[in-house]
Structures are given as structure tokens and as C-alpha cells.
Design an enzyme around this catalytic site. Structure first.
Site, PDB file in Angstrom:
ATOM      1  N   PRO A  27       0.822  -1.221   0.000  1.00  0.00           N
ATOM      2  CG  PRO A  27      -0.717  -1.571   1.686  1.00  0.00           C
ATOM      3  CD  PRO A  27       0.612  -2.043   1.175  1.00  0.00           C
ATOM      4  CD  GLU A  28       3.881   2.672  -3.562  1.00  0.00           C
ATOM      5  OE1 GLU A  28       4.100   3.789  -4.048  1.00  0.00           O
ATOM      6  OE2 GLU A  28       4.379   1.626  -4.015  1.00  0.00           O
ATOM      7  CE  LYS A  34       4.818   4.632   1.982  1.00  0.00           C
ATOM      8  NZ  LYS A  34       5.802   3.546   1.905  1.00  0.00           N
ATOM      9  NE  ARG A  83      10.674  -1.512   0.556  1.00  0.00           N
ATOM     10  CZ  ARG A  83       9.539  -0.810   0.588  1.00  0.00           C
ATOM     11  NH1 ARG A  83       9.449   0.235   1.362  1.00  0.00           N
ATOM     12  NH2 ARG A  83       8.509  -1.156  -0.144  1.00  0.00           N
TER      13      ARG A  83
END
Ligand SMILES: [Zn+2]
Length: 259
Positions: free
Chosen positions: A2-3, A51, A248
Site C-alpha cells: 500500500p502507498e 501512508k 527497497r
């Protein structure tokens, strides 16, 4: 993952079900919050911040949640949960007489006084999806990171909030910027592009009332390692960005986005 787009969509859906409504159920299954009962409170609003999600109640409390990697909110008509609300994955249940909202696999659950919200979101940079966000200021904050790689900077929620690995990759690809370029060299409006892409995703219609998918998300580079670039055909590459303990992936096209 989720962003900001997904969190905005979740906030809107929770608002449709809960805003202005008195909670008939308010259960938290998270550490020592297990004894808390939010029933009887009225939900004022569900506010996305980057977020993070702030669910404000009329009794001066705010429920702070974060989806982290796998979290989602599932909404059913009250009485039609079919045991889903008892799943071990459910961390929060917020229900009215009409709807039951179940927060599954949430990565964070806090209850704070509304006037103390900054304790949980005060470290964040400007929310890229907020109404009236100053995008020029966001660009200045990004460039002020100096020699830090732009890929790492865009993921740093204390600089600007809302971008994850997908919109990092898509925004940089759109502007032909290598993920390791120093942030101070980036004059292109990457924050504007990230906001546009996330809003396009958040505004896309859902196929069903309770679906979890993200129909407005399109990926040109993210998750497309070794597949041909949609612009030039070169195989998409991947490198790692961010602090050593929190690396990431950043997908990019080596030809469109040269070092
Ligand atoms: Zn390319």
C-alpha cells in the site's frame, strides 16, 4: 504494497461507511489495546496522512493505523461477516448498525488523543495527496536532501509522505531520472507526477463494492525486472535504495534513465 493511493482509497471507503455514524462495535486486537471498547463513539472522519490513517472520534480520541506491507480494510454489511471478523488476521473492527469494517493484517494500531496526533504523524513530510499541498515546497524539500540518491529520498516519508516503491519507480521513469541521481540535481517535477499517478489510481472506479484491488494502478517499470521497457525495449533493471537495514527495490530502465 500500500502507498498513498491505497490509503486515500481506504479512507474514502471508511468515510462512506463510518463518517458521522455511531459505532456499534469498536474492537482493537493489538497488544494492550485489547480491553479498549470504542462502541458508542461517533466517527468524525478518516484522514489519510501519507501512508498513515487517522480515524477521529467525537470523544477526543484518534485511532491511528498503518497498512504496512499486507494490511487492508474489508467492509461487509453488518450481520454478513460470516466469521470474517473473528479471523486471527483482524486487528480492528469498527462497525455501525449497517456496516462492519475489518482491518486485517494491519502493521500498526495506536489510540491517541486527537490533540496529540502529531506524536504519531508529526515526523512526516507534507502529504503528497493532501488537498492544497504545496508541491513547489515538496520539490524544494527533495532537492534539499543534497547528495542523497533521489530514489532513497522519495521513499523517505520524513521528506514527503505517500510514495512507496511503485510510485518511486514510475515517477522517475516518467522523467528519465536514474534512481541514484543526487537529489539536489533533480529539477524535474517528480512530486507533481507522483501525486498525479496516485490520484489517478485512487480515483479509478472499483470493480466491486468490497474489492481490494487497485484498478487504477499501472506499472511501466515497477515489478517488471528483465522485461522490455515500454518506451525503448531495453530490459528493465533493479537496484536497491534506502538505508542498509531498510533496502527497497527501485526498478528503472538503464537506457531511458542513464546514470
Ligand atoms: Zn527505456
Amino acid at each position: 504494497m500500500p502507498e498513498g493511493d491505497i490509503v486515500l482509497r481506504v479512507a474514502r471507503r471508511l468515510d462512506l461507511a463510518l463518517a458521522g455514524q455511531r459505532l456499534a462495535r469498536g474492537e482493537l486486537r493489538w497488544g494492550d489495546l485489547g480491553d479498549v471498547d470504542l462502541a458508542g463513539s461517533t466517527v468524525l472522519t478518516n484522514l489519510p496522512v501519507g501512508k498513515h490513517l487517522l480515524t477521529r472520534l467525537d470523544d477526543g480520541r484518534t485511532l491511528h493505523t498503518h497498512l504496512r506491507m499486507d494490511g487492508s480494510w474489508w467492509i461487509t454489511r453488518a450481520g454478513e461477516e460470516r466469521g470474517a471478523d473473528r479471523s486471527h488476521r483482524v486487528r480492528a473492527v469498527l462497525g455501525t448498525d449497517r456496516w462492519t469494517c475489518m482491518g486485517r493484517s494491519l502493521g500498526m494500531v495506536d489510540l491517541v488523543r486527537t490533540r496529540d496526533e502529531r506524536l504519531v504523524v508529526g515526523h512526516l513530510g507534507p502529504d503528497l495527496l493532501a488537498d492544497g499541498v504545496d508541491l513547489e515546497e515538496c520539490g524544494r524539500r527533495v532537492r534539499a536532501q543534497g547528495d542523497r540518491p533521489i530514489g532513497a529520498v522519495l521513499l523517505d516519508q520524513t521528506v514527503v509522505a505517500g510514495i512507496g516503491t511503485l510510485y518511486l519507480a514510475e515517477s522517475l521513469w516518467a522523467h528519465r531520472i536514474h534512481p541514484l541521481r543526487p537529489a539536489h540535481e533533480v529539477s524535474e517535477p517528480v512530486c507533481v507526477t507522483a501525486r498525479e499517478l496516485m490520484l489517478r489510481s485512487a480515483d479509478a472506479p472499483l470493480p466491486t463494492a468490497t474489492g481490494e484491488t487497485a484498478p487504477g494502478r499501472t506499472s511501466h517499470v515497477h515489478g517488471r525486472g528483465r522485461l522490455p521497457c515500454r518506451r525503448c525495449g531495453t530490459p528493465i533493471a533493479e537496484l536497491q535504495v534506502g538505508p542498509p537495514d531498510k533496502l527497497r527495490p527501485a526498478f528503472f530502465c538503464p537506457r531511458c534513465q542513464p546514470a
